[in-house]
Design a protein around this motif. Structure first.
Motif, PDB file in Angstrom:
ATOM      1  N   GLU A  43      41.252  26.900  44.769  1.00  0.00           N
ATOM      2  CA  GLU A  43      42.328  25.923  44.635  1.00  0.00           C
ATOM      3  C   GLU A  43      43.675  26.635  44.491  1.00  0.00           C
ATOM      4  O   GLU A  43      44.611  26.347  45.222  1.00  0.00           O
ATOM      5  CB  GLU A  43      42.069  25.026  43.427  1.00  0.00           C
ATOM      6  N   THR A  44      43.748  27.552  43.538  1.00  0.00           N
ATOM      7  CA  THR A  44      44.941  28.385  43.344  1.00  0.00           C
ATOM      8  C   THR A  44      44.469  29.802  43.040  1.00  0.00           C
ATOM      9  O   THR A  44      43.323  30.003  42.603  1.00  0.00           O
ATOM     10  CB  THR A  44      45.794  27.892  42.163  1.00  0.00           C
ATOM     11  N   PRO A  45      45.329  30.816  43.256  1.00  0.00           N
ATOM     12  CA  PRO A  45      44.920  32.191  42.922  1.00  0.00           C
ATOM     13  C   PRO A  45      44.493  32.348  41.467  1.00  0.00           C
ATOM     14  O   PRO A  45      43.497  33.019  41.177  1.00  0.00           O
ATOM     15  CB  PRO A  45      46.173  33.014  43.236  1.00  0.00           C
ATOM     16  N   ARG A  46      45.220  31.722  40.549  1.00  0.00           N
ATOM     17  CA  ARG A  46      44.886  31.840  39.124  1.00  0.00           C
ATOM     18  C   ARG A  46      43.536  31.194  38.832  1.00  0.00           C
ATOM     19  O   ARG A  46      42.688  31.765  38.136  1.00  0.00           O
ATOM     20  CB  ARG A  46      45.980  31.189  38.279  1.00  0.00           C
ATOM     21  N   GLN A  47      43.330  29.976  39.371  1.00  0.00           N
ATOM     22  CA  GLN A  47      42.070  29.264  39.153  1.00  0.00           C
ATOM     23  C   GLN A  47      40.886  30.051  39.706  1.00  0.00           C
ATOM     24  O   GLN A  47      39.836  30.182  39.059  1.00  0.00           O
ATOM     25  CB  GLN A  47      42.157  27.874  39.801  1.00  0.00           C
ATOM     26  N   LEU A  73      49.917  41.077  42.692  1.00  0.00           N
ATOM     27  CA  LEU A  73      48.675  41.779  42.995  1.00  0.00           C
ATOM     28  C   LEU A  73      47.848  40.958  43.976  1.00  0.00           C
ATOM     29  O   LEU A  73      47.719  39.743  43.840  1.00  0.00           O
ATOM     30  CB  LEU A  73      47.873  42.012  41.715  1.00  0.00           C
ATOM     31  N   SER A  74      47.290  41.631  44.962  1.00  0.00           N
ATOM     32  CA  SER A  74      46.343  40.987  45.871  1.00  0.00           C
ATOM     33  C   SER A  74      45.018  40.775  45.140  1.00  0.00           C
ATOM     34  O   SER A  74      44.837  41.227  44.003  1.00  0.00           O
ATOM     35  CB  SER A  74      46.109  41.869  47.098  1.00  0.00           C
ATOM     36  N   GLY A  75      44.070  40.078  45.780  1.00  0.00           N
ATOM     37  CA  GLY A  75      42.754  39.933  45.165  1.00  0.00           C
ATOM     38  C   GLY A  75      42.125  41.291  44.889  1.00  0.00           C
ATOM     39  O   GLY A  75      41.587  41.534  43.800  1.00  0.00           O
ATOM     40  N   PHE A  76      42.198  42.196  45.852  1.00  0.00           N
ATOM     41  CA  PHE A  76      41.691  43.555  45.679  1.00  0.00           C
ATOM     42  C   PHE A  76      42.457  44.269  44.572  1.00  0.00           C
ATOM     43  O   PHE A  76      41.876  45.000  43.754  1.00  0.00           O
ATOM     44  CB  PHE A  76      41.802  44.309  47.004  1.00  0.00           C
ATOM     45  N   LEU A 133      28.700  41.269  47.190  1.00  0.00           N
ATOM     46  CA  LEU A 133      30.089  40.974  47.548  1.00  0.00           C
ATOM     47  C   LEU A 133      30.438  39.577  47.044  1.00  0.00           C
ATOM     48  O   LEU A 133      29.562  38.726  46.873  1.00  0.00           O
ATOM     49  CB  LEU A 133      30.315  41.026  49.060  1.00  0.00           C
ATOM     50  N   LEU A 134      31.722  39.342  46.810  1.00  0.00           N
ATOM     51  CA  LEU A 134      32.169  38.021  46.384  1.00  0.00           C
ATOM     52  C   LEU A 134      32.429  37.176  47.627  1.00  0.00           C
ATOM     53  O   LEU A 134      33.347  37.449  48.396  1.00  0.00           O
ATOM     54  CB  LEU A 134      33.438  38.137  45.552  1.00  0.00           C
ATOM     55  N   ASN A 135      31.601  36.151  47.822  1.00  0.00           N
ATOM     56  CA  ASN A 135      31.709  35.283  48.998  1.00  0.00           C
ATOM     57  C   ASN A 135      31.317  33.873  48.575  1.00  0.00           C
ATOM     58  O   ASN A 135      30.216  33.403  48.840  1.00  0.00           O
ATOM     59  CB  ASN A 135      30.796  35.788  50.122  1.00  0.00           C
ATOM     60  N   THR A 136      32.240  33.197  47.900  1.00  0.00           N
ATOM     61  CA  THR A 136      31.955  31.900  47.304  1.00  0.00           C
ATOM     62  C   THR A 136      32.058  30.777  48.335  1.00  0.00           C
ATOM     63  O   THR A 136      32.639  30.953  49.411  1.00  0.00           O
ATOM     64  CB  THR A 136      32.931  31.624  46.152  1.00  0.00           C
ATOM     65  N   PRO A 137      31.518  29.593  48.018  1.00  0.00           N
ATOM     66  CA  PRO A 137      31.636  28.447  48.925  1.00  0.00           C
ATOM     67  C   PRO A 137      33.086  28.100  49.229  1.00  0.00           C
ATOM     68  O   PRO A 137      33.993  28.399  48.451  1.00  0.00           O
ATOM     69  CB  PRO A 137      30.945  27.322  48.134  1.00  0.00           C
ATOM     70  N   ASP A 138      33.318  27.464  50.374  1.00  0.00           N
ATOM     71  CA  ASP A 138      34.671  27.207  50.868  1.00  0.00           C
ATOM     72  C   ASP A 138      35.507  26.372  49.907  1.00  0.00           C
ATOM     73  O   ASP A 138      36.730  26.500  49.879  1.00  0.00           O
ATOM     74  CB  ASP A 138      34.614  26.500  52.228  1.00  0.00           C
ATOM     75  N   ASN A 139      34.882  25.514  49.122  1.00  0.00           N
ATOM     76  CA  ASN A 139      35.655  24.648  48.229  1.00  0.00           C
ATOM     77  C   ASN A 139      35.950  25.293  46.879  1.00  0.00           C
ATOM     78  O   ASN A 139      36.431  24.622  45.958  1.00  0.00           O
ATOM     79  CB  ASN A 139      34.921  23.319  48.015  1.00  0.00           C
ATOM     80  N   SER A 140      35.686  26.587  46.739  1.00  0.00           N
ATOM     81  CA  SER A 140      35.885  27.272  45.457  1.00  0.00           C
ATOM     82  C   SER A 140      37.358  27.495  45.138  1.00  0.00           C
ATOM     83  O   SER A 140      37.765  27.470  43.979  1.00  0.00           O
ATOM     84  CB  SER A 140      35.173  28.628  45.455  1.00  0.00           C
ATOM     85  N   TRP A 163      40.657  33.294  40.258  1.00  0.00           N
ATOM     86  CA  TRP A 163      40.432  34.497  39.461  1.00  0.00           C
ATOM     87  C   TRP A 163      39.681  34.156  38.175  1.00  0.00           C
ATOM     88  O   TRP A 163      38.715  34.834  37.821  1.00  0.00           O
ATOM     89  CB  TRP A 163      41.760  35.167  39.143  1.00  0.00           C
ATOM     90  N   GLU A 164      40.110  33.117  37.480  1.00  0.00           N
ATOM     91  CA  GLU A 164      39.515  32.770  36.193  1.00  0.00           C
ATOM     92  C   GLU A 164      38.097  32.225  36.342  1.00  0.00           C
ATOM     93  O   GLU A 164      37.213  32.529  35.529  1.00  0.00           O
ATOM     94  CB  GLU A 164      40.393  31.733  35.468  1.00  0.00           C
ATOM     95  N   GLU A 165      37.844  31.409  37.380  1.00  0.00           N
ATOM     96  CA  GLU A 165      36.556  30.739  37.500  1.00  0.00           C
ATOM     97  C   GLU A 165      35.512  31.533  38.281  1.00  0.00           C
ATOM     98  O   GLU A 165      34.305  31.355  38.065  1.00  0.00           O
ATOM     99  CB  GLU A 165      36.735  29.374  38.170  1.00  0.00           C
ATOM    100  N   TYR A 166      35.954  32.411  39.181  1.00  0.00           N
ATOM    101  CA  TYR A 166      34.996  33.101  40.049  1.00  0.00           C
ATOM    102  C   TYR A 166      35.140  34.620  40.031  1.00  0.00           C
ATOM    103  O   TYR A 166      34.183  35.332  39.705  1.00  0.00           O
ATOM    104  CB  TYR A 166      35.144  32.589  41.491  1.00  0.00           C
ATOM    105  N   ASN A 167      36.339  35.099  40.361  1.00  0.00           N
ATOM    106  CA  ASN A 167      36.484  36.545  40.569  1.00  0.00           C
ATOM    107  C   ASN A 167      36.250  37.348  39.294  1.00  0.00           C
ATOM    108  O   ASN A 167      35.470  38.304  39.283  1.00  0.00           O
ATOM    109  CB  ASN A 167      37.874  36.845  41.131  1.00  0.00           C
TER     110      ASN A 167
END
Length: 290
Positions: free
Chosen positions: A78-82, A124-127, A69-76, A84-88
């Motif tokens: 910043e913005t939805p776009r950021q 679009l939501s994250g899902f 599952l995607l469960n990144t650290p709390d400071n991951s 999505w691009e850096e983690y999701n």
């Protein structure tokens, strides 16, 4: 991206969960395979993360015999776009690369795929981003198993699909683009996108104006006008290829016979769409943020 000191405990095959998913999907692990779980955070993935005591981590590696599952650290975030691009998206890219088992804990319907943002706009939501990204990467939703499945080579006859829309494209001056079995009917001022899965074909009307992209999800709104003359073209297909072709033929015929003005570029359908139970407001994306 790895968080040092994090360790995932591998468990035996067929571990079960107490959480009852809203999709009705029964979640269990498979030996030597990573099982990725997607869904609405509040309804499903959040409670699953809590039950598993799943760590906050940026280690997106394989978890053979366990859940992913995607469960990144709390400071991951910043913005939805950021995010999505850096983690999701990188997380999903590895899911696709590994050919994980992908289970949907939440049913992929619009009320979960689309949300209203802080500015009162639909997006679009994250899902929703995850589901749409998988669809664009040649996955379809298998409703019988609540899984996302990569499409097989038996559906890759582009020349056959192209021939179905050749007459419509010529008559209404569309260019045809075929990509991963999706069909894009393109004009200068708007496109009609047909996103293909085994269960259905999503119909999306897309236009650019005022430096924004407007996406109208129109599947049921369009199909409600189809009648038996259109539906009879479905016939009795025997395999996945035949089912895909049949659905394409029904949509092509229905668009030509019931939505001529829309194909010609008439915009008056929007007034009905905004008031319709199967309509609503479009998802608007500012091109400066793309």
């Amino acid at each position: 991206m790895t968080v040092k000191g994090m360790m995932i405990i591998r468990v035996k095959d067929n571990i079960g969960l107490n959480h009852k998913t809203t999709s009705g999907c029964e979640l269990s692990t498979t030996m030597d395979k990573t099982t990725t779980i997607l869904g609405n955070y509040n309804l499903d993935t959040g409670p699953i993360i809590s039950e598993l005591k799943y760590p906050k981590t940026s280690d997106f590696g394989a978890r053979a015999g366990y859940f992913n599952l995607l469960n990144t650290p709390d400071n991951s975030f910043e913005t939805p776009r950021q995010f999505w691009e850096e983690y999701n998206r990188p997380w999903l890219d590895l899911v696709i690369q590994r050919k994980d088992i992908i289970k949907l804990a939440t049913f992929p319907e619009n009320k979960y795929l689309i949300r209203i943002n802080d500015y009162g706009k639909y997006e679009l939501s994250g899902f929703g981003k995850e589901y749409t990204y998988l669809r664009k990467n040649n996955y379809y939703y298998d409703i019988s198993t609540n899984s996302m499945i990569p499409k097989g080579d038996d559906m890759n006859d582009k020349s056959l699909i192209n021939n179905i829309f050749k007459e419509l494209a010529s008559e209404y001056s569309f260019d045809i683009l075929l990509e991963n079995n999706n069909v894009y009917l393109k004009k200068d001022d708007f496109n009609i996108e047909l996103l293909v899965s085994m269960e259905d074909i999503d119909i999306i009307y897309v236009e650019k104006r005022d430096n924004c992209i407007y996406r109208y999800f129109m599947t049921q709104f369009i199909k409600r006008k189809f009648d038996m003359e259109d539906r009879n073209l479905f016939g009795k297909p025997c395999n996945n290829q035949e089912k895909l072709i049949a659905r394409m033929k029904v949509i092509e015929h229905g668009l030509k016979t019931k939505w001529k003005r829309l194909l010609e570029g008439d915009k008056r359908w929007k007034e009905l769409y905004e008031k319709d139970a199967f309509g609503g407001e479009p998802i608007i994306t500012n091109l400066e943020n793309e």
